[in-house]
Design a protein around this motif. Sequence first.
Motif, PDB file in Angstrom:
ATOM      1  N   CYS A 194       0.853  -1.195   0.000  1.00 14.52           N
ATOM      2  CA  CYS A 194       0.000   0.000   0.000  1.00 14.52           C
ATOM      3  C   CYS A 194       0.882   1.236   0.000  1.00 14.52           C
ATOM      4  O   CYS A 194       1.795   1.347   0.818  1.00 14.52           O
ATOM      5  N   HIS A 195       0.613   2.147  -0.901  1.00 16.13           N
ATOM      6  CA  HIS A 195       1.270   3.449  -0.870  1.00 16.13           C
ATOM      7  C   HIS A 195       0.501   4.300   0.143  1.00 16.13           C
ATOM      8  O   HIS A 195      -0.642   4.689  -0.117  1.00 16.13           O
ATOM      9  N   VAL A 196       1.117   4.521   1.276  1.00 15.95           N
ATOM     10  CA  VAL A 196       0.440   5.263   2.346  1.00 15.95           C
ATOM     11  C   VAL A 196       0.683   6.758   2.111  1.00 15.95           C
ATOM     12  O   VAL A 196       1.737   7.289   2.419  1.00 15.95           O
ATOM     13  N   GLU A 197      -0.317   7.377   1.512  1.00 22.91           N
ATOM     14  CA  GLU A 197      -0.202   8.764   1.078  1.00 22.91           C
ATOM     15  C   GLU A 197      -0.606   9.744   2.176  1.00 22.91           C
ATOM     16  O   GLU A 197      -0.082  10.842   2.267  1.00 22.91           O
ATOM     17  N   ARG A 198      -1.599   9.326   2.968  1.00 24.49           N
ATOM     18  CA  ARG A 198      -2.152  10.243   3.975  1.00 24.49           C
ATOM     19  C   ARG A 198      -2.152   9.603   5.363  1.00 24.49           C
ATOM     20  O   ARG A 198      -3.200   9.375   5.955  1.00 24.49           O
ATOM     21  N   LEU A 202       9.723   2.733   2.523  1.00 20.84           N
ATOM     22  CA  LEU A 202       9.804   4.179   2.279  1.00 20.84           C
ATOM     23  C   LEU A 202       9.191   4.488   0.921  1.00 20.84           C
ATOM     24  O   LEU A 202       9.549   3.877  -0.092  1.00 20.84           O
ATOM     25  N   HIS A 203       8.266   5.439   0.938  1.00 20.21           N
ATOM     26  CA  HIS A 203       7.615   5.873  -0.307  1.00 20.21           C
ATOM     27  C   HIS A 203       7.863   7.376  -0.431  1.00 20.21           C
ATOM     28  O   HIS A 203       7.155   8.181   0.158  1.00 20.21           O
ATOM     29  N   THR A 204       8.893   7.711  -1.181  1.00 23.67           N
ATOM     30  CA  THR A 204       9.284   9.122  -1.288  1.00 23.67           C
ATOM     31  C   THR A 204       8.380   9.876  -2.256  1.00 23.67           C
ATOM     32  O   THR A 204       8.197   9.447  -3.399  1.00 23.67           O
ATOM     33  N   HIS A 205       7.822  10.973  -1.759  1.00 24.92           N
ATOM     34  CA  HIS A 205       7.170  11.949  -2.647  1.00 24.92           C
ATOM     35  C   HIS A 205       8.172  13.075  -2.793  1.00 24.92           C
ATOM     36  O   HIS A 205       8.494  13.742  -1.812  1.00 24.92           O
ATOM     37  N   TRP A 206       8.673  13.288  -3.994  1.00 26.70           N
ATOM     38  CA  TRP A 206       9.788  14.211  -4.143  1.00 26.70           C
ATOM     39  C   TRP A 206       9.386  15.675  -4.054  1.00 26.70           C
ATOM     40  O   TRP A 206      10.166  16.501  -3.611  1.00 26.70           O
ATOM     41  N   HIS A 215       2.212  15.752  -4.570  1.00 27.19           N
ATOM     42  CA  HIS A 215       2.927  15.762  -5.861  1.00 27.19           C
ATOM     43  C   HIS A 215       4.131  14.832  -5.732  1.00 27.19           C
ATOM     44  O   HIS A 215       5.159  15.198  -5.177  1.00 27.19           O
ATOM     45  N   ALA A 216       3.962  13.617  -6.266  1.00 23.67           N
ATOM     46  CA  ALA A 216       4.930  12.562  -5.990  1.00 23.67           C
ATOM     47  C   ALA A 216       6.228  12.677  -6.778  1.00 23.67           C
ATOM     48  O   ALA A 216       7.314  12.522  -6.239  1.00 23.67           O
ATOM     49  N   ARG A 217       6.134  12.972  -8.084  1.00 21.84           N
ATOM     50  CA  ARG A 217       7.348  12.934  -8.907  1.00 21.84           C
ATOM     51  C   ARG A 217       8.216  14.173  -8.689  1.00 21.84           C
ATOM     52  O   ARG A 217       7.718  15.235  -8.331  1.00 21.84           O
TER      53      ARG A 217
HETATM   54 ZN   LIG Z   1       2.497   8.209  -3.466  1.00 19.92          ZN
END
Ligand SMILES: [Zn+2]
Length: 248
Positions: free
Chosen positions: A17-21, A75-79, A84-86
């Motif tokens: 799961c990409h934990v965004e929030r 680790l899921h880096t949002h740059w 805004h992920a990329r």
């Molecule tokens: Zn993401």
Amino acid sequence: MPHTGHILHGRYAVVSCHVERPLDDEVWRRFTALQERPPGGFAIAALMRPPAEDEDRELWLERAREARELGPFGLHTHWTAPDHARPTGGDPAALVREQGAWLRSVDLQPTVFCGGGWYFDRDVAAAVAELGCADCTATAFRPHYLAADAPHLQLAEPTWLELGDGRRLLELPTTHSIGMLARGMLAPYRRQVVHAYFHDTDLLDRVRSSALRAGLGFLGLKRTPSDLDELQRGFRPEKTMSFANSRA
Ligand SMILES: [Zn+2]
């Protein structure tokens, strides 16, 4: 878990799961509930976006530690920004190193990395290898929003990425979205490893959430449920590719 510590030869499925929030109470409640009682019996990896400057670090850490008890931690880096992920400039690998160092400093060593927006290049790959993680930023599908020349790695199967200097990185590509899982319910999966992913925010949507639950339940019947940590311990890809001088 089957065959722990041995070479895995069967046909497996893993889920991340990409934990965004992570700081959104309702999103987190739903994600935790899924990790605690996962359809299909999967240990769902929490690939977490680290907190931005103005976000609550203490709460984030508390939740990251909870998630780590229930599945692999990544680790899921949002740059660019939380939404805004990329990357839009700068040095993407440097941010991976910075976030990795911070996680280590708070005793949260990730075992998996996934770049936000599926961004991946050789410097990021080297930073991920230094962090001691496997990578799952490669995708078996072409994300529809990426331009043809956007940095991205497309791979169908787990692969060793040779980085030069004798270093290599275990790539465990993400193969199925929720929609692809749903379509897969009507057709046999061909790959040895199916890696399904979703976003925590999908759990807010009743239709997507039930599609995910049904898809994972079905996947758990068709494949041996595994997880991203177990694959790292026991799965040895047959494929190797040079990533030292390529631009993904
Ligand atoms: Zn993401």
